[in-house]
Design an enzyme around this catalytic site. Structure first.
Site, mmCIF file in Angstrom:
data_model
loop_
_atom_site.group_PDB
_atom_site.id
_atom_site.type_symbol
_atom_site.label_atom_id
_atom_site.label_comp_id
_atom_site.label_asym_id
_atom_site.label_seq_id
_atom_site.Cartn_x
_atom_site.Cartn_y
_atom_site.Cartn_z
ATOM 1 N N ARG A 77 -8.812 -29.164 14.766
ATOM 2 C CA ARG A 77 -7.325 -29.257 14.382
ATOM 3 C C ARG A 77 -7.288 -28.815 13.108
ATOM 4 O O ARG A 77 -6.224 -27.933 12.749
ATOM 5 C CB ARG A 77 -7.065 -30.577 14.408
ATOM 6 C CG ARG A 77 -5.492 -30.819 13.833
ATOM 7 C CD ARG A 77 -4.689 -32.049 14.141
ATOM 8 N NE ARG A 77 -5.415 -33.398 14.165
ATOM 9 C CZ ARG A 77 -5.916 -33.844 13.338
ATOM 10 N NH1 ARG A 77 -5.521 -33.455 12.160
ATOM 11 N NH2 ARG A 77 -6.856 -35.102 13.575
ATOM 12 N N ASP A 128 12.239 -14.782 11.764
ATOM 13 C CA ASP A 128 11.583 -14.682 13.308
ATOM 14 C C ASP A 128 11.360 -13.345 13.362
ATOM 15 O O ASP A 128 12.383 -12.609 13.820
ATOM 16 C CB ASP A 128 12.341 -15.655 13.918
ATOM 17 C CG ASP A 128 11.777 -15.477 15.483
ATOM 18 O OD1 ASP A 128 11.258 -14.417 15.705
ATOM 19 O OD2 ASP A 128 12.000 -16.487 16.063
ATOM 20 N N TYR A 181 17.600 -17.593 18.082
ATOM 21 C CA TYR A 181 17.020 -17.777 19.433
ATOM 22 C C TYR A 181 17.317 -19.432 20.036
ATOM 23 O O TYR A 181 17.308 -20.255 19.294
ATOM 24 C CB TYR A 181 15.507 -17.991 19.409
ATOM 25 C CG TYR A 181 14.541 -18.229 20.648
ATOM 26 C CD1 TYR A 181 14.549 -17.631 21.774
ATOM 27 C CD2 TYR A 181 13.973 -19.656 20.422
ATOM 28 C CE1 TYR A 181 13.828 -17.950 22.816
ATOM 29 C CE2 TYR A 181 13.444 -20.049 21.756
ATOM 30 C CZ TYR A 181 13.187 -19.239 22.876
ATOM 31 O OH TYR A 181 12.594 -19.622 24.153
HETATM 32 C C1 LIG Z 1 10.496 -16.936 22.777
HETATM 33 C C2 LIG Z 1 10.952 -16.970 21.413
HETATM 34 C C3 LIG Z 1 10.727 -18.004 20.389
HETATM 35 C C4 LIG Z 1 10.082 -19.193 20.990
HETATM 36 O O1 LIG Z 1 8.776 -19.127 21.154
HETATM 37 P P1 LIG Z 1 7.905 -19.692 22.423
HETATM 38 O O2 LIG Z 1 6.901 -19.076 22.280
HETATM 39 O O3 LIG Z 1 8.679 -19.632 23.741
HETATM 40 O O4 LIG Z 1 7.755 -21.151 22.119
HETATM 41 C C5 LIG Z 1 11.211 -18.043 19.456
HETATM 42 N N1 LIG Z 1 11.981 -16.881 18.921
HETATM 43 C C6 LIG Z 1 12.277 -15.822 19.544
HETATM 44 C C7 LIG Z 1 12.941 -14.761 18.970
HETATM 45 C C8 LIG Z 1 11.743 -15.711 20.632
HETATM 46 O O5 LIG Z 1 12.131 -14.686 21.701
#
Ligand SMILES: *Cc1c(COP(=O)(O)O)cnc(C)c1O
Length: 394
Positions: free
Chosen positions: A61, A185, A113
């Site tokens: 971890r 993101d 998202y």
């Molecule tokens: C899919 C997605 C997420 C979430 O990711 P997971 O791997 O499904 O938990 C977050 N941000 C964006 C832009 C995404 O396309």
């Protein structure tokens, strides 16, 4: 400065370009055996040969050599000081938000998202972490949302699914002036096209489930930080919350990431063709793709990214028609997710953004007729012909 440059050139050779870093990232050859891939260290714990001299990793971890190779890899690609691998994109996002405390406030892009929206509005809100959603194409709106307790700004650009563009450098600079954490993101662009840390951002997040993994076979999240101090804080969260990625999945993600450039470049050429083709059709209400000449924010996007990516959204006019098209297409996977070798057609209103109330959705341009096409590696002529038959019959 001059000395330092010389030193770097002598010890590490000339600075490598992105495509080279993607293959030669540091752990591409196992230092013990010379094996051509990072070994999968499927172990939860590590023997202390000498109790006074503990091993580098003592419990998986807190640290695992396979995961470490992946974490170093993404840090190199994003140009940050330290990387982290999590069990999913949401796990990376939630662990990052856990750096905040009750009473803190975050400014968030309004068409974030769907899962991030849900986390903020139904989970973090319960813990006293407050968020304000703004249209980040308007920097003034971001500035107007500042409160005494604001601690962070969360960007997603291009946003999902209408591909709105946020000026990363401008907002990151404003965050620095106001002592706020800036977070991006970067799932849609990947470091192949966009490196937010180079634009002044503090933390870059990924759903590596998408383009980085690239094969719809692994769920993972990644984060990269700009400073050691942030690295220590995020490490504390990752270890304290236990949101780590397992060794097998870390290996699989490394394997997928090696072909990132080749996949992105191919899919982008196809995406441009698809967006152009959709733009000429009279039965399509709107096409969203940052590479289209009329896309709002195209100029800002070109300033901060080297390409337009592989996601094209378009409005077929109504929810009924959207559903018929989804039933008629033969090639793309009709599914949630994006960024894979196979094309994926999704229906944001019922899939990725289903957790957003309908009024909020329509306010944000996520209409019932909107489809999102993640362009894979198939021949684009076949993809267009397939979409054409699905549209013509409906
Ligand atoms: C899919 C997605 C997420 C979430 O990711 P997971 O791997 O499904 O938990 C977050 N941000 C964006 C832009 C995404 O396309």
């Amino acid at each position: 400065m001059g000395d330092r440059t010389n030193h770097n050139e002598n010890s590490e050779g000339p600075v490598k370009k992105f495509d080279t870093k993607l293959i030669h990232f540091g752990s591409e050859v196992d230092s013990t055996t010379g094996a051509s891939s990072v070994p999968i260290y499927q172990a939860s714990t590590f023997h202390h040969h000498d109790i006074f001299n503990p091993p580098i990793h003592d419990y998986s971890r807190s640290g695992n050599p396979t995961r470490q190779a992946l974490e170093d890899y993404i840090a190199v690609l994003e140009g940050g000081v330290r990387g982290f691998a999590f069990s999913s994109g949401m796990s990376a996002i939630s662990s990052t938000f856990m750096m905040l405390s009750a009473g803190d406030h975050i400014i968030v892009t309004e068409d974030v998202y769907g899962g991030t929206y849900r986390l903020l509005t139904t989970i973090l809100s319960r813990m006293g972490i407050e968020s304000t959603f703004v249209d980040m194409t308007q920097v003034e709106q971001v500035k107007a949302a500042l409160k005494p307790n604001t601690k962070a700004v969360y960007m997603e650009t291009p946003s999902n699914p209408t591909l709105k563009i946020t000026d990363i450098a401008e907002i990151a600079a404003w965050c620095q002036q106001n002592d706020l954490l800036s977070i991006v993101d970067n799932t849609f662009m990947t470091p192949y096209y966009q490196r937010p840390i180079e634009l002044g951002v503090d933390i870059v997040l990924h759903s590596a489930t998408k383009f980085l993994g690239g094969h719809s076979d692994v769920l993972a999240g990644l984060a990269v930080v700009r400073t050691e101090e942030l690295g220590n804080r995020l490490k504390y969260m990752q270890n304290g919350l236990g949101t780590v990625l397992g060794a097998q999945d870390s290996w699989l993600l490394i394997r997928g990431m090696k072909t990132l450039s080749a996949r992105m470049a191919h899919s982008e050429i196809s995406s441009r063709k698809l967006a152009d083709w959709l733009s000429t059709r009279h039965d399509i209400e709107a096409v969203f793709y940052p590479g289209l000449p009329n896309h709002p924010g195209r100029e800002v996007h070109e300033k901060q990214s080297t390409g337009y990516g592989a996601v094209v959204s378009f409005d077929v006019g109504s929810g009924e028609r959207a559903k018929r098209v989804l039933n008629e297409v033969k090639l793309p996977l009709v599914a949630v997710s994006l960024g894979a070798v196979e094309s994926i057609l999704s229906y944001p209103a019922m899939m990725s953004h289903a957790s957003m109330p309908k009024e909020v959705r329509s306010e944000r341009g996520i209409t019932d007729g909107l489809l999102r096409f993640s362009v894979g590696l198939e021949d684009i002529d076949d993809l267009i012909a397939d979409l054409e038959q699905a549209l013509e019959n409906n």
